[in-house]
Design an enzyme around this catalytic site. Structure first.
Site, PDB file in Angstrom:
ATOM      1  N   PRO A  31       0.828  -1.211   0.000  1.00 26.38           N
ATOM      2  CG  PRO A  31       0.020  -1.009   2.176  1.00 26.38           C
ATOM      3  CD  PRO A  31       0.810  -1.920   1.289  1.00 26.38           C
ATOM      4  N   PRO A  32       0.580   2.230  -0.867  1.00 26.38           N
ATOM      5  CG  PRO A  32      -0.408   3.588  -2.493  1.00 26.38           C
ATOM      6  CD  PRO A  32      -0.455   2.218  -1.904  1.00 26.38           C
ATOM      7  CG  LEU A  83       4.126  -2.134   4.662  1.00 23.18           C
ATOM      8  CD1 LEU A  83       3.084  -3.148   4.217  1.00 23.18           C
ATOM      9  CD2 LEU A  83       4.788  -2.603   5.962  1.00 23.18           C
ATOM     10  N   GLY A  84       7.720   0.467   2.524  1.00 24.74           N
ATOM     11  CA  GLY A  84       8.752   0.678   1.506  1.00 24.74           C
ATOM     12  C   GLY A  84       8.215   0.625   0.088  1.00 24.74           C
ATOM     13  CB  SER A 100       8.362   5.235  -2.785  1.00 26.49           C
ATOM     14  OG  SER A 100       9.192   5.384  -1.660  1.00 26.49           O
ATOM     15  CB  ALA A 101      12.332   1.918  -1.187  1.00 24.92           C
ATOM     16  CB  ALA A 102       9.381  -2.116  -3.145  1.00 25.69           C
ATOM     17  CG  ASP A 146      12.189   2.883   3.540  1.00 30.38           C
ATOM     18  OD1 ASP A 146      12.595   2.636   4.688  1.00 30.38           O
ATOM     19  OD2 ASP A 146      11.134   3.508   3.316  1.00 30.38           O
TER      20      ASP A 146
HETATM   21  C1  MEV Z   1      10.673   5.199   6.724  1.00 32.24           C
HETATM   22  O1  MEV Z   1      10.408   3.893   6.231  1.00 32.24           O
HETATM   23  C2  MEV Z   1      11.793   5.179   7.722  1.00 32.24           C
HETATM   24  C3  MEV Z   1      12.144   6.528   8.346  1.00 32.24           C
HETATM   25  O2  MEV Z   1      13.156   6.251   9.333  1.00 32.24           O
HETATM   26  C4  MEV Z   1      12.658   7.510   7.317  1.00 32.24           C
HETATM   27  C5  MEV Z   1      14.040   7.167   6.771  1.00 32.24           C
HETATM   28  O3  MEV Z   1      14.742   6.334   7.337  1.00 32.24           O
HETATM   29  O4  MEV Z   1      14.412   7.809   5.773  1.00 32.24           O
HETATM   30  C6  MEV Z   1      10.963   7.155   9.070  1.00 32.24           C
END
Ligand code: MEV
Length: 328
Positions: free
Chosen positions: A102-103, A107-108, A110-112, A149
């Site tokens: 889910p955006p 749960l990452g 955007s990174a995934a 992430d």
């Molecule tokens: C976000 O998934 C994790 C945070 O610590 C932000 C980051 O590490 O950039 C809140």
């Protein structure tokens, strides 16, 4: 005529077990890859501009689309890829991506997607290249992210991540006996960027409060790493609970997150906390195997929250069995 063919890339989603937010300030974090994530396929185009389509979200952007984050992130990733002196990708591509994360769910997502897109465009980038490409992408969404992430989505497994003097230090952590987790959706999407900014504002107003929280989290993370390596899930759960208390003290929790943590613990979870940026997003509960997971998921369902059970996954091990963005 391009010498590059069609390519596919995958990435796992991530769950931070302990250390979110503190990691932005140089404290180590412990995070795991999960078996939900993202997949992308790239096809060379004869003419530009490059395009990115996210299936399930019904969104398509081009690298010239400066009006939204996705378009800017795609452009930033392509600029980073093209900055390489060796030609490692086709000049123009159509990338089709999909995710079951889910955006705004912590749960990452955007990174995934960023990792999957970079892998689809470049094929087999080195870890350093992947970090460069995905951090250009992530900066558009999150300002100045720690990089945890992207690192976990790229590698999967369990990792200890630390940002020291601007450099990421990543160590794989051996998980003795495996970990079963329940991930629940608080029902409210949250913005990592604005939650990180809210902590920065608090750090300006009350530096001592925030500094003490980071000191506490550093100690919890250190002990949690021992607990994971020793297979001591009982202690790991307690440490996650304590981490949740410190995050609440920084105004990162919500009534929904607190209710979900309470009901998970009441349903025999060994520990529960928010995961990711907080202010909404997801809760992670450490449970005793699949029967423990069923009890927690049933308790959440009774209170109107959705969730799923997951085990630690390596990055390529993503099935995307479920509908994009959905949680069951
Ligand atoms: C976000 O998934 C994790 C945070 O610590 C932000 C980051 O590490 O950039 C809140």
């Amino acid at each position: 005529m391009s010498t590059f063919g069609q390519r596919t890339g995958t990435a796992s989603g991530k769950v931070i077990l302990l250390g979110e937010h503190a990691v932005v300030y140089g404290v180590p974090a412990l995070a795991v890859g999960i078996d939900r994530g993202a997949r992308a396929t790239s096809t060379p185009l004869a003419a530009g501009p490059s395009r990115l389509r996210v299936r399930g979200w019904e969104v398509e952007v081009t690298e010239e689309d400066a009006s939204n984050d996705l378009g800017r992130a795609f452009a930033a990733l392509l600029v980073a890829v093209r900055a390489h002196t060796h030609k490692i990708a086709p000049a123009q591509v159509l990338v089709e991506a999909e995710t079951d994360l889910p955006p705004g769910g912590g749960l990452g997502c955007s990174a995934a997607i960023g990792v999957a897109v970079a892998r689809a465009i470049v094929g087999d980038p080195s870890p350093e290249q992947l970090t460069a490409f995905v951090s250009a992408w992530e900066k558009v969404f999150h300002g100045n992210p720690s990089g945890v992430d992207a690192a976990v989505c790229a590698r999967g497994g369990c990792v200890a991540f630390e940002r020291r003097e601007g450099m990421a230090h990543i160590e794989p952590v051996a998980v003795k006996g495996g970990l079963t987790l329940c991930v629940g959706n608080s029902g409210i999407a949250s913005s990592t960027k604005s939650m990180v900014e809210s902590v920065a504002r608090l750090a300006e107003r009350r530096p001592e409060v925030v500094r003490k929280a980071w000191e506490g989290i550093r100690a919890l993370v250190r002990n949690a790493r021992f607990a994971i390596e020793d297979g001591d899930r009982f202690s790991l759960g307690r440490l996650m609970d304590l981490n949740q208390m410190l995050l609440s003290g920084l105004f990162l929790s919500t009534p929904e997150i607190e209710a979900m943590c309470e009901s998970a613990r009441g349903a025999s979870a060994l520990g529960a906390k928010l995961t990711g940026a907080g202010g909404g997003g997801s809760v992670v509960a450490l449970v005793n195997g699949l029967s423990g997971a069923e009890r927690v998921l049933a308790a959440w369902r009774k209170e109107g929250f959705t969730g799923f059970a997951t085990r630690v996954a390596v990055s390529g091990d993503v099935q995307l069995a479920r509908a994009a963005g959905g949680s069951t």
